[in-house]
Design a protein around this motif. Structure first.
Motif, short mmCIF file in Angstrom:
data_model
loop_
_atom_site.label_atom_id
_atom_site.label_comp_id
_atom_site.label_asym_id
_atom_site.label_seq_id
_atom_site.Cartn_x
_atom_site.Cartn_y
_atom_site.Cartn_z
N ALA A 86 -52.85 -61.63 -47.81
CA ALA A 86 -53.77 -62.40 -47.14
C ALA A 86 -53.20 -63.20 -45.90
CB ALA A 86 -54.43 -63.42 -47.91
N LEU A 87 -51.82 -63.72 -46.04
CA LEU A 87 -51.17 -64.49 -45.25
C LEU A 87 -50.86 -63.53 -43.88
CD1 LEU A 87 -49.33 -67.08 -47.48
CD2 LEU A 87 -51.30 -67.64 -45.93
N THR A 88 -50.39 -62.42 -44.01
CA THR A 88 -49.78 -61.66 -43.23
C THR A 88 -50.87 -60.97 -42.41
OG1 THR A 88 -49.14 -60.01 -44.60
CG2 THR A 88 -47.70 -61.81 -44.18
N LYS A 89 -51.98 -60.58 -43.12
CA LYS A 89 -53.11 -59.54 -42.29
C LYS A 89 -53.46 -59.99 -40.99
CE LYS A 89 -57.47 -57.35 -43.41
NZ LYS A 89 -58.60 -57.24 -44.34
N THR A 90 -53.83 -61.51 -40.95
CA THR A 90 -54.27 -61.74 -39.79
C THR A 90 -53.35 -61.72 -38.53
OG1 THR A 90 -55.80 -63.43 -40.75
CG2 THR A 90 -55.29 -63.68 -38.59
N THR A 91 -52.05 -62.07 -39.07
CA THR A 91 -51.04 -62.09 -37.93
C THR A 91 -50.71 -60.65 -37.62
OG1 THR A 91 -49.81 -63.88 -39.10
CG2 THR A 91 -48.55 -62.52 -37.52
N ILE A 92 -50.77 -59.63 -38.56
CA ILE A 92 -50.57 -58.03 -38.16
C ILE A 92 -51.78 -57.61 -37.19
CG2 ILE A 92 -50.57 -55.91 -39.05
CD1 ILE A 92 -48.97 -57.20 -41.56
N GLU A 93 -53.00 -58.04 -37.62
CA GLU A 93 -54.05 -57.67 -36.76
C GLU A 93 -54.03 -58.23 -35.40
OE1 GLU A 93 -57.49 -58.76 -39.38
OE2 GLU A 93 -57.35 -56.95 -40.13
N GLY A 94 -53.60 -59.51 -35.52
CA GLY A 94 -53.44 -60.09 -34.06
C GLY A 94 -52.55 -59.46 -33.20
N GLN A 95 -51.28 -59.14 -33.82
CA GLN A 95 -50.44 -58.48 -33.04
C GLN A 95 -50.77 -57.08 -32.50
OE1 GLN A 95 -47.09 -59.37 -31.58
NE2 GLN A 95 -47.84 -61.42 -32.45
N ALA A 96 -51.51 -56.42 -33.51
CA ALA A 96 -52.05 -55.02 -32.89
C ALA A 96 -52.99 -55.25 -32.10
CB ALA A 96 -52.60 -54.49 -34.23
N ALA A 97 -53.67 -55.99 -31.95
CA ALA A 97 -54.75 -56.40 -30.80
C ALA A 97 -54.08 -56.64 -29.56
CB ALA A 97 -55.70 -57.53 -31.36
N LEU A 98 -52.98 -57.20 -29.49
CA LEU A 98 -52.19 -57.90 -28.37
C LEU A 98 -51.66 -56.64 -27.83
CD1 LEU A 98 -51.40 -60.17 -26.54
CD2 LEU A 98 -49.50 -60.47 -28.35
N ASN A 149 -65.75 -58.13 -19.36
CA ASN A 149 -66.02 -58.32 -20.71
C ASN A 149 -64.70 -58.14 -21.53
OD1 ASN A 149 -65.73 -55.53 -20.25
ND2 ASN A 149 -66.43 -54.79 -21.90
N ASP A 150 -64.95 -58.50 -23.02
CA ASP A 150 -63.86 -58.14 -23.91
C ASP A 150 -64.02 -56.53 -24.25
OD1 ASP A 150 -62.10 -57.93 -26.16
OD2 ASP A 150 -63.19 -59.66 -27.21
N ILE A 151 -62.93 -55.76 -23.36
CA ILE A 151 -63.03 -54.38 -23.65
C ILE A 151 -63.02 -53.99 -25.11
CG2 ILE A 151 -60.69 -53.99 -22.94
CD1 ILE A 151 -61.70 -51.71 -21.32
N GLN A 152 -62.07 -54.72 -25.73
CA GLN A 152 -61.61 -54.04 -26.98
C GLN A 152 -62.78 -54.22 -28.10
OE1 GLN A 152 -58.03 -56.92 -27.05
NE2 GLN A 152 -57.12 -55.26 -28.15
N GLN A 153 -63.84 -54.98 -27.80
CA GLN A 153 -64.87 -55.25 -28.49
C GLN A 153 -65.95 -54.18 -27.94
OE1 GLN A 153 -64.93 -56.79 -31.26
NE2 GLN A 153 -62.69 -57.31 -31.06
N SER A 154 -65.85 -53.35 -26.91
CA SER A 154 -66.65 -52.36 -26.46
C SER A 154 -66.14 -50.89 -26.69
CB SER A 154 -66.95 -52.68 -24.96
OG SER A 154 -67.84 -51.92 -24.50
N CYS A 155 -65.95 -50.78 -27.93
CA CYS A 155 -65.52 -49.55 -28.43
C CYS A 155 -66.55 -48.37 -28.83
CB CYS A 155 -64.63 -49.59 -29.60
SG CYS A 155 -63.77 -48.22 -30.39
N TYR A 156 -66.19 -47.09 -28.66
CA TYR A 156 -67.31 -45.90 -28.81
C TYR A 156 -66.72 -45.00 -29.09
CZ TYR A 156 -70.59 -49.28 -26.33
OH TYR A 156 -71.41 -50.33 -25.82
N LEU A 157 -67.15 -44.10 -30.16
CA LEU A 157 -66.77 -42.68 -30.69
C LEU A 157 -67.56 -41.68 -29.94
CD1 LEU A 157 -67.08 -43.84 -34.45
CD2 LEU A 157 -64.98 -43.91 -32.81
#
Length: 209
Positions: free
Chosen positions: A28-40, A57-65
């Motif tokens: 739980a403590l590391t999940k947020t850090t890992i996700e943050g690093q991956a996003a960066l 815009n926040d391009i990372q939140q504008s994802c499509y398949l």
């Protein structure tokens, strides 16, 4: 004997519970850090294939398949850059299936009018010292796509020089750059068809049965 067994059983149960709880807490403590690093890291890669000043815009939140043969086999992700409410460019996952040592995975930035804005390789198995020149840590070759315009599917400039085009091949390795050039060209051409489709594409957050 029975009491001893029971005592050891309780001890093991308590130890297992504590270990499980500790593992859950660490996760739980590391999940947020890992996700943050991956996003960066993802954003830093996006900045290499798409000039940040182009969009707001926040391009990372504008994802499509999409399932598009032009990008390679299977489902691909793409991210839409917007200025205000207007789509201005896209970052696409693409695959060059015909590398010397197998598929080459790419990230391609392009606008909707035929200009490739940048390209980076995200995964490959090409020969060290030859085909690996597609990596920026080895050479700057891949940066040469930025700003190149595709003038239709018959644009002969989109080839390596050995085939009459504008892109350098590598000494002793023509297959690798040829595969990348062709894949980037296909992705850029696909981007030109995207604008009318954007409102119908499923987002990356959608679930599939």
């Amino acid at each position: 004997m029975l009491k001893t067994i029971q005592k050891h059983g309780v001890t093991l149960a308590v130890f297992a519970a504590l270990t499980t709880g500790l593992t859950a807490m660490v996760n739980a403590l590391t999940k947020t850090t890992i996700e943050g690093q991956a996003a960066l890291q993802q954003k830093q890669l996006f900045d290499q294939v798409l000039p940040p000043q182009m969009y707001d815009n926040d391009i990372q939140q504008s994802c499509y398949l999409v399932n598009a043969p032009a990008l390679g086999r299977g489902e691909k992700q793409l991210w839409v850059a917007r200025k205000g409410d207007t789509p201005v460019a896209v970052v696409m996952q693409a695959t060059a299936p015909d590398g010397y040592s197998g598929a080459i995975q790419l990230l391609v930035g392009a606008d909707f009018k035929g200009t490739v804005l940048g390209t980076r390789v995200t995964e490959h198995h090409e020969t060290p010292g030859l085909g690996d020149k597609i990596e920026t840590r080895v050479s700057s070759w891949i940066t040469g796509f930025a700003g190149k315009v595709i003038q239709g599917p018959d644009d002969s400039r989109w080839a390596v020089k050995k085939d009459g085009g504008q892109f350098d091949q590598f000494t002793g390795a023509t297959i690798t750059p040829r595969a990348v050039v062709n894949a980037v060209k296909r992705a850029g051409l696909y981007a030109q068809t995207l604008a009318p489709q954007l409102s119908t594409l499923p987002s990356c957050g959608d679930t599939h049965e």
